[in-house]
Design a protein around this motif. Structure first.
Motif, short mmCIF file in Angstrom:
data_model
loop_
_atom_site.label_atom_id
_atom_site.label_comp_id
_atom_site.label_asym_id
_atom_site.label_seq_id
_atom_site.Cartn_x
_atom_site.Cartn_y
_atom_site.Cartn_z
N SER A 196 0.52 -4.89 3.23
CA SER A 196 -0.83 -5.03 3.73
C SER A 196 -1.43 -6.36 3.28
O SER A 196 -0.92 -7.00 2.38
CB SER A 196 -1.69 -3.88 3.19
OG SER A 196 -1.14 -2.63 3.55
N CYS A 217 0.85 -1.19 0.00
CA CYS A 217 0.00 0.00 0.00
C CYS A 217 0.89 1.24 0.00
O CYS A 217 1.81 1.36 0.82
CB CYS A 217 -0.89 0.00 1.24
SG CYS A 217 -1.94 1.47 1.38
N MET A 263 -3.88 6.89 2.02
CA MET A 263 -3.63 6.09 0.84
C MET A 263 -3.75 6.93 -0.43
O MET A 263 -4.68 7.72 -0.56
CB MET A 263 -4.64 4.93 0.79
CG MET A 263 -4.35 3.92 -0.26
SD MET A 263 -5.40 2.49 0.00
CE MET A 263 -5.87 2.17 -1.66
#
Length: 129
Positions: A127, A99, A106
């Protein structure tokens, strides 16, 4: 009447798409030329952390990461699909993926499209889906 409505809908769709493109071109971050320093925090699968300070003239995050040989992966339709960071490869069988975030949020774009500026902070976090 149905053909007129379809034509009007098609024209409206084209106008909206053109407007969205114009807004994106106008509002997207501009590349910053010259020397800059960014930090990239890597959080591995075992939750260990390592911070990389990158001094670069690169304009995108992808170029800065490549400069340091920090990431590897597969080239795809949307640029580099990051599979390996700092020597750790995501295990897709375990639904792992890297990620990419900036200041804890994000990113909606890949490293390829992410324009960098001096002093910014990014994270690459292993992740699980």
């Amino acid at each position: 009447m149905s053909k007129t409505k379809k034509l009007l809908a098609a024209v409206l769709l084209v106008v909206l798409a053109a407007g969205a493109l114009l807004a994106w071109l106008t509002l997207r971050p501009e590349a910053v030329a010259g020397a800059k320093t960014i930090e990239v925090l890597v959080i591995h699968g075992d939750k260990s952390e390592k911070t990389f300070t990158i001094h670069t003239d690169a304009e995108t995050l992808r170029a800065a990461l490549d400069q340091e040989s920090l990431v590897a992966g597969e080239e795809g339709e949307f640029g580099l699909y990051i599979l390996t960071v700092d020597g750790e490869t995501a295990d897709e069988a375990q639904r792992q993926w890297w990620c990419l975030s900036k200041n804890g949020e994000m990113l909606m774009a890949g490293a390829e499209e992410t324009v960098i500026a001096d002093g910014e902070h990014y994270e690459l976090i292993l992740s699980v889906w």
